[in-house]
Design a protein around this motif. Structure first.
Motif, PDB file in Angstrom:
ATOM      1  N   GLN A  26       0.849  -1.192   0.000  1.00  0.00           N
ATOM      2  CA  GLN A  26       0.000   0.000   0.000  1.00  0.00           C
ATOM      3  C   GLN A  26       0.887   1.245   0.000  1.00  0.00           C
ATOM      4  OE1 GLN A  26      -3.084   0.186   2.979  1.00  0.00           O
ATOM      5  NE2 GLN A  26      -3.355   2.386   2.753  1.00  0.00           N
ATOM      6  N   VAL A  27       0.613   2.153  -0.913  1.00  0.00           N
ATOM      7  CA  VAL A  27       1.374   3.389  -1.053  1.00  0.00           C
ATOM      8  C   VAL A  27       0.427   4.560  -0.817  1.00  0.00           C
ATOM      9  CG1 VAL A  27       2.838   4.764  -2.585  1.00  0.00           C
ATOM     10  CG2 VAL A  27       2.854   2.260  -2.760  1.00  0.00           C
ATOM     11  N   HIS A  28       0.904   5.554  -0.065  1.00  0.00           N
ATOM     12  CA  HIS A  28       0.052   6.704   0.216  1.00  0.00           C
ATOM     13  C   HIS A  28       0.865   8.001   0.175  1.00  0.00           C
ATOM     14  CE1 HIS A  28       0.978   5.569   4.676  1.00  0.00           C
ATOM     15  NE2 HIS A  28       1.931   6.342   4.208  1.00  0.00           N
ATOM     16  N   GLU A  29       0.149   9.105   0.080  1.00  0.00           N
ATOM     17  CA  GLU A  29       0.805  10.400   0.224  1.00  0.00           C
ATOM     18  C   GLU A  29       1.442  10.461   1.607  1.00  0.00           C
ATOM     19  OE1 GLU A  29      -0.820  14.521  -1.158  1.00  0.00           O
ATOM     20  OE2 GLU A  29      -1.144  14.408   1.000  1.00  0.00           O
ATOM     21  N   TRP A  30       2.596  11.103   1.705  1.00  0.00           N
ATOM     22  CA  TRP A  30       3.313  10.995   2.978  1.00  0.00           C
ATOM     23  C   TRP A  30       2.663  11.801   4.098  1.00  0.00           C
ATOM     24  CZ3 TRP A  30       7.144  13.403   6.210  1.00  0.00           C
ATOM     25  CH2 TRP A  30       7.442  14.742   5.924  1.00  0.00           C
ATOM     26  N   SER A  31       1.627  12.561   3.771  1.00  0.00           N
ATOM     27  CA  SER A  31       0.859  13.212   4.830  1.00  0.00           C
ATOM     28  C   SER A  31       0.198  12.191   5.742  1.00  0.00           C
ATOM     29  CB  SER A  31      -0.204  14.136   4.225  1.00  0.00           C
ATOM     30  OG  SER A  31      -1.118  13.399   3.432  1.00  0.00           O
ATOM     31  N   ARG A  32       0.062  10.951   5.288  1.00  0.00           N
ATOM     32  CA  ARG A  32      -0.539   9.895   6.106  1.00  0.00           C
ATOM     33  C   ARG A  32       0.489   9.124   6.920  1.00  0.00           C
ATOM     34  NH1 ARG A  32      -5.518   7.412   2.458  1.00  0.00           N
ATOM     35  NH2 ARG A  32      -6.720   9.361   2.417  1.00  0.00           N
ATOM     36  N   SER A  33       1.757   9.479   6.776  1.00  0.00           N
ATOM     37  CA  SER A  33       2.802   8.831   7.565  1.00  0.00           C
ATOM     38  C   SER A  33       2.830   9.414   8.976  1.00  0.00           C
ATOM     39  CB  SER A  33       4.160   9.060   6.899  1.00  0.00           C
ATOM     40  OG  SER A  33       5.220   8.740   7.789  1.00  0.00           O
ATOM     41  N   PRO A  34       3.107   8.596   9.980  1.00  0.00           N
ATOM     42  CA  PRO A  34       3.267   9.128  11.340  1.00  0.00           C
ATOM     43  C   PRO A  34       4.344  10.208  11.425  1.00  0.00           C
ATOM     44  CG  PRO A  34       3.148   6.728  11.387  1.00  0.00           C
ATOM     45  CD  PRO A  34       3.247   7.130   9.947  1.00  0.00           C
ATOM     46  N   PHE A  35       5.349  10.148  10.552  1.00  0.00           N
ATOM     47  CA  PHE A  35       6.440  11.116  10.572  1.00  0.00           C
ATOM     48  C   PHE A  35       5.980  12.512  10.132  1.00  0.00           C
ATOM     49  CE2 PHE A  35       8.464   6.972   9.840  1.00  0.00           C
ATOM     50  CZ  PHE A  35       9.340   6.933  10.916  1.00  0.00           C
ATOM     51  N   GLN A  55       5.859  17.357  -1.935  1.00  0.00           N
ATOM     52  CA  GLN A  55       7.263  17.227  -2.325  1.00  0.00           C
ATOM     53  C   GLN A  55       7.695  15.785  -2.581  1.00  0.00           C
ATOM     54  OE1 GLN A  55       8.856  20.153  -3.036  1.00  0.00           O
ATOM     55  NE2 GLN A  55       6.754  20.797  -2.571  1.00  0.00           N
ATOM     56  N   VAL A  56       6.976  14.826  -2.045  1.00  0.00           N
ATOM     57  CA  VAL A  56       7.377  13.422  -2.185  1.00  0.00           C
ATOM     58  C   VAL A  56       6.509  12.761  -3.257  1.00  0.00           C
ATOM     59  CG1 VAL A  56       7.643  11.204  -1.010  1.00  0.00           C
ATOM     60  CG2 VAL A  56       8.111  13.338   0.217  1.00  0.00           C
ATOM     61  N   PRO A  57       7.105  12.181  -4.287  1.00  0.00           N
ATOM     62  CA  PRO A  57       6.347  11.660  -5.436  1.00  0.00           C
ATOM     63  C   PRO A  57       5.698  10.302  -5.181  1.00  0.00           C
ATOM     64  CG  PRO A  57       8.675  11.296  -5.781  1.00  0.00           C
ATOM     65  CD  PRO A  57       8.568  12.073  -4.487  1.00  0.00           C
ATOM     66  N   TRP A  58       4.694  10.272  -4.342  1.00  0.00           N
ATOM     67  CA  TRP A  58       4.105   8.999  -3.933  1.00  0.00           C
ATOM     68  C   TRP A  58       3.348   8.297  -5.051  1.00  0.00           C
ATOM     69  CZ3 TRP A  58      -1.239   8.214  -3.853  1.00  0.00           C
ATOM     70  CH2 TRP A  58      -2.024   9.357  -4.048  1.00  0.00           C
ATOM     71  N   ARG A  59       2.949   9.019  -6.078  1.00  0.00           N
ATOM     72  CA  ARG A  59       2.206   8.385  -7.179  1.00  0.00           C
ATOM     73  C   ARG A  59       3.129   7.652  -8.169  1.00  0.00           C
ATOM     74  NH1 ARG A  59      -3.032  10.508  -7.151  1.00  0.00           N
ATOM     75  NH2 ARG A  59      -3.226  12.529  -6.097  1.00  0.00           N
ATOM     76  N   THR A  60       4.421   7.928  -8.108  1.00  0.00           N
ATOM     77  CA  THR A  60       5.327   7.425  -9.138  1.00  0.00           C
ATOM     78  C   THR A  60       5.389   5.907  -9.184  1.00  0.00           C
ATOM     79  OG1 THR A  60       6.683   9.427  -9.083  1.00  0.00           O
ATOM     80  CG2 THR A  60       7.730   7.428  -9.911  1.00  0.00           C
ATOM     81  N   GLU A  61       5.446   5.246  -8.048  1.00  0.00           N
ATOM     82  CA  GLU A  61       5.579   3.787  -8.069  1.00  0.00           C
ATOM     83  C   GLU A  61       4.400   3.136  -8.773  1.00  0.00           C
ATOM     84  OE1 GLU A  61       7.329   0.230  -5.396  1.00  0.00           O
ATOM     85  OE2 GLU A  61       6.568   1.974  -4.324  1.00  0.00           O
ATOM     86  N   GLY A  62       3.200   3.607  -8.479  1.00  0.00           N
ATOM     87  CA  GLY A  62       2.035   3.061  -9.158  1.00  0.00           C
ATOM     88  C   GLY A  62       2.089   3.305 -10.653  1.00  0.00           C
ATOM     89  N   ALA A  63       2.545   4.493 -11.046  1.00  0.00           N
ATOM     90  CA  ALA A  63       2.659   4.813 -12.471  1.00  0.00           C
ATOM     91  C   ALA A  63       3.677   3.905 -13.155  1.00  0.00           C
ATOM     92  CB  ALA A  63       3.044   6.277 -12.645  1.00  0.00           C
ATOM     93  N   VAL A  64       4.771   3.596 -12.457  1.00  0.00           N
ATOM     94  CA  VAL A  64       5.778   2.692 -13.024  1.00  0.00           C
ATOM     95  C   VAL A  64       5.166   1.317 -13.274  1.00  0.00           C
ATOM     96  CG1 VAL A  64       7.911   1.427 -12.510  1.00  0.00           C
ATOM     97  CG2 VAL A  64       7.774   3.894 -12.082  1.00  0.00           C
TER      98      VAL A  64
END
Length: 378
Positions: free
Chosen positions: A76-85, A100-109
């Protein structure tokens, strides 16, 4: 019986799973009926700000009357706003930081045809589905990659660097380097993480009085201060060099060794994009050292060997760039992305055990090596 509750929102319908199993087993979906399935959380010690979870999904399918086992890997990949960090990011800059973090890229690949255009010697997991969960997350369903726990000796680093050079120089890979659609360049990293987080900490006198840093880093402060003052010039020099393709996080942990050969399966494509030449050499060299999986005493030897092999890989793809130019590019990248942030910020509140002190000493070695390479190539 089906029990995939562990997946939570990353789960799919039985019909969707049957379709993916049919792809996995290379058989028509009309011949597949699910018999049972379960989901199990994968234990993983390395934090990733855009990863919401990893699971094995195992089960049995009836394929034309025969019971056939199957296993899929789910991430599961998400925008990093959902990370505890993300809670550590000041509220006033959170909207900007989230972008700033390209969370959509892995799915696009995994939705692309990159898998069909990798240089010989490189592979990636076969994707069987990329399923949107909501506007800020998705799950990728992948083949299970057979791996061996192989030694990363000098020859393996040479082989990996050669293939990363081919990956960077391949016209087909470069044509797909912007598949993620995320606008990014080195300046965004400088204006973001470096100037917002790293450089203010480096400039803190209180930080430099910490016993852990006094012991391991004291002699490096003047050099790091000078490097910090020149980040804009360093970034500009790096951005003026040829731009090819890069995995973005080509540490050994993301280059899986497959049984019976010296090839690699690449994983974790979240930072795949157009990148300056030599970019992937940084994480290949220090990725495992940063997290304590490899000692730092052979950085120079591995660095030199990897650089030459990378340049050979570029040449194999018809990209003719002088080795000294690539060495300079590697030095610039290593300083910006690793050397300046090598201080063990995350360990400053930990009990100063021998292990913690050893990690601090290792990080200091990385910083010193980065600074030395920068000076030698200037």
């Amino acid at each position: 019986m089906h029990d995939r509750a562990a997946l939570g929102s990353a789960d799919v319908s039985d019909e969707a799973l049957a379709t993916m199993v049919a792809g996995l087993l290379d058989t028509p979906v009309s011949s597949v009926a699910l018999v049972d399935s379960t989901a199990e959380l994968v234990s993983y010690d390395i934090p990733a700000i855009t990863t919401g979870g990893r699971w094995w999904v195992r089960g049995t399918a009836d394929v034309s009357g025969e019971h056939t086992p199957f296993t899929l890997f789910v991430k599961q990949v998400h925008e990093w706003s959902r990370s505890p960090f993300f809670a550590d990011v000041p509220v006033e800059v959170q909207p900007w930081a989230a972008q700033q973090v390209p969370w959509r890229t892995e799915g696009a690949v995994y939705r692309s045809d990159l898998v069909d255009h990798l240089p010989t010697g490189l592979a990636m997991p076969r994707p069987f589905g990329v399923h949107d969960i909501d506007d800020l997350s998705y799950a990728v369903w992948l083949d299970v990659v057979p791996t061996v726990d192989a030694e990363w000796d000098l020859d393996r680093y040479r082989r990996a660097a050669h293939l990363l050079g081919r990956f960077a120089g391949s016209p087909a890979v470069r044509d797909r380097a912007n598949v993620g659609g995320h606008e990014w360049d080195v300046s965004k990293y400088v204006e973001g993480r470096l100037k917002f987080q790293v450089l203010p900490m480096l400039g803190s006198d209180d930080l430099w009085h910490h016993p852990l840093l006094v012991e391991a880093f004291a002699d490096l402060r003047p050099r790091l201060d000078r490097a910090a003052a020149s980040v804009d010039a360093v970034a500009a020099e790096l951005m003026a060099l040829p731009v090819l393709a890069g995995h973005g996080d080509a540490c050994p942990n993301n280059l899986l060794v497959t049984p019976g050969d010296d090839d690699f399966t690449m994983i974790d494509f979240g930072f795949f994009t157009a990148l300056p030449v030599g970019f992937d050499l940084g994480q290949l060299l220090v990725g495992d050292v940063q997290i304590g999986l490899r000692p730092s005493d052979d950085l120079s030897e591995r660095g030199a060997a990897s650089l030459t092999s990378y340049v050979d890989g570029l040449a194999a793809e018809g990209v003719d760039i002088d080795e000294q130019a690539v060495r300079r590019a590697h030095a610039l990248q290593l300083l910006l992305f690793t050397g300046l942030s090598a201080l063990p910020f995350e360990l400053l509140d930990a009990e100063p055990t021998e292990q913690v002190r050893a990690m601090a000493a290792t990080r200091a070695t990385i910083a010193r090596y980065s600074l030395d390479l920068f000076d030698q190539t200037g």
